[in-house]
Motif scaffolding. Structure first.
Motif: not given
Ligand code: GAL
Length: 496
Positions: A390-404
């Motif tokens: 079925v068609p894919i909708y990427v609805t979330e993807n990401g990251t934290t980063a150090r030093g923020e």
């Protein structure tokens, strides 16, 4: 200003690979950004109660104000626009719309107006709204009345009425609906581990009530049944005039055998994907039933679908909504032949950061479980596509980063979030490559627009492409460089 020269980079060959009408933008969730937790008639949610219970949130913070998006959405939409997005995924707070949540309970017009204004503001900016009905915040009144999802007889009609209300009031303008966000994480974190609302678990040292061996499976089942009813309700009563699409968003990280040459580890990796993903995806997009590996381990603790329910659930999503972040190496926890404890809810697994030949799953972020593992994302896209088509909708993807974790104004290199840029560069690149290989992917939503209240982690996880000064009265926003990076990368990738 053009900063990144993709025509002379490894990504040159990906130019124009994403469809013209590809949706991209950022995702958020009401409890994490809105604030205004008790104003203009909003009723408390289970997350409001959790936040006000001592010991439940790592930094003892609440989401009472969060990013104050309730107050500042008219500034946020132009900011988002400046990031180049063409879509925005956000969730509705059920108890802002129906403060007590139930099917006979009164509607809060001020809550409706807030979302209606937000939708208008987005449309004026040419940003397509993707609206999630449920991102984990159950009206507290339903928890107190009948323990919400543990009582499907009472819960399902209440959720259906809430959904009907949303379609009726917003569906003239909203054409992209998501019923549930990550039913699996909701069920496991809230009813097995217990760290999330409504804080239920068998762990009596930490939580007063709950049964890890049964409740997550009931709660998963309730979400599937109510999702499917809402899907069919939309198709029957609204789609003919509103012409929208509707589906469910599932969580799922990739699992790879710890020892790639070990048949037992290979089986463990498949079982991991089945417990985490196929738990919901098989009933909705596949066989119409739970995977055999789950039935084998859980027996009758896993509810059964009646024939009618199977029919209702199977095919009840126009797309595969995918939230994904990382990958793990796995193998069996309890050796074969020995009993798996009834509290096990992940498929009898042990997890590793490094595999049997010393390969790491990826660069570390500021969050223990999350590493940059685009190789796993590529495999996951292929696995989901091959299994469900079925068609894919990427609805979330990401990251934290150090030093923020600094004070405002964020100086030095804090806004130059190289780790996050590298994450997006690799993951979004995999989306484009997968599309070139014939996988049908139609959206990408980065998590997330603003640093926000990360559930029981409070303000200790900063996932945003915008740095937020939580100390300031107006929660001042500072764009990070990843926002500019994504704008230019999608400009390069989407066909014109
Ligand atoms: C997802 C969730 C989001 C956000 C994100 C980062 O599971 O849907 O609300 O918290 O994880 O941890």
């Amino acid at each position: 200003m053009v900063e990144f020269d993709f025509d002379n980079a490894p990504e040159a060959g990906l130019k124009g690979s994403l469809r013209k009408d590809f949706f991209w933008g950022y995702a958020t969730a009401a409890p994490q950004i809105e604030g205004a937790w008790n104003v203009d008639g909003k009723g408390p949610s289970t997350w409001d109660v959790l936040a006000h219970t001592p010991g439940r949130v790592i930094d003892a913070s609440t989401a009472d104000d969060a990013c104050r998006s309730y107050d500042f959405f008219r500034e946020d939409v132009p900011l988002m626009k400046s990031y180049g997005v063409n879509a925005y995924r956000f969730s509705l707070s059920w108890s802002r719309i129906i403060p007590l949540g139930g099917k006979e309970d009164p509607v809060n017009e001020a809550g409706i107006k807030f979302y209606s204004d937000l939708i208008d503001e987005l449309l004026e900016a040419n940003i397509t709204p993707f609206v999630t009905l449920f991102h984990w915040d159950v009206p507290q009144a339903l928890e107190e009345r009948y323990k919400s999802m543990l009582d499907p007889e009472q819960y399902v009609p209440d959720f259906v009425r809430y959904a009907r209300m949303c379609f009726g009031r917003f569906g003239d303008r909203v054409k992209h609906w998501i019923t549930y966000n990550e039913p699996g994480v909701y069920a496991l974190a809230g009813y097995a581990g217990g760290a999330h609302a409504p804080n239920r678990s068998s762990d009596r040292e930490k939580y007063e009530e709950g049964d890890t061996s049964t409740e997550p499976w009931i709660v998963g089942h309730t979400q599937l049944l109510s999702h499917a009813q809402v899907y069919h309700l939309y198709k029957a009563d609204f789609a003919p005039t509103q012409h929208g699409t509707i589906g469910i968003t599932l969580s799922g990280n990739w699992s790879e055998p710890y020892d790639a040459s070990s048949p037992a580890d290979q089986r463990a990796a498949t079982r991991a994907l089945e417990f985490e993903i196929a738990w919901f995806a098989d009933p909705v997009h596949g066989t119409g039933d739970y995977p055999d590996a789950m039935r084998a381990q859980l027996g009758t603790r896993l509810p059964a679908f009646t024939a009618a329910e199977k029919k209702l659930v199977r095919g009840s999503s126009d797309f595969y909504g995918m939230n994904t972040y990382t990958a793990f190496f796995v193998r069996d926890k309890v050796p074969p032949g020995q009993p798996v404890p009834p509290e096990d809810h992940k498929g009898n697994l042990a997890w590793f950061d490094v595999n049997s030949v010393g390969v790491s799953r990826g660069a570390e972020s500021d969050t223990e479980w999350l590493r940059t593992s685009p190789w796993g994302f590529a495999k996951l896209l292929r696995w989901v596509w091959d299994r469900y088509r079925v068609p894919i909708y990427v609805t979330e993807n990401g990251t934290t980063a150090r030093g923020e974790h600094v004070s405002a104004p964020p100086g030095g290199d804090v806004l130059n979030d190289v780790h996050r840029i590298e994450f997006f560069r690799a993951y979004v690149g995999e989306v484009a490559k997968a599309v070139q290989q014939g996988i049908d992917i139609r959206s990408y939503f980065g998590w997330t627009f603003l640093d926000n209240w990360e559930w029981a982690k409070g303000y200790t996880d900063r996932f945003g492409v915008t740095w937020v000064d939580f100390e300031s009265e107006d929660k001042t926003r500072y764009p990070k460089r990843s926002a500019a990076f994504n704008r230019e990368f999608f400009e390069h990738l989407i066909a014109h």
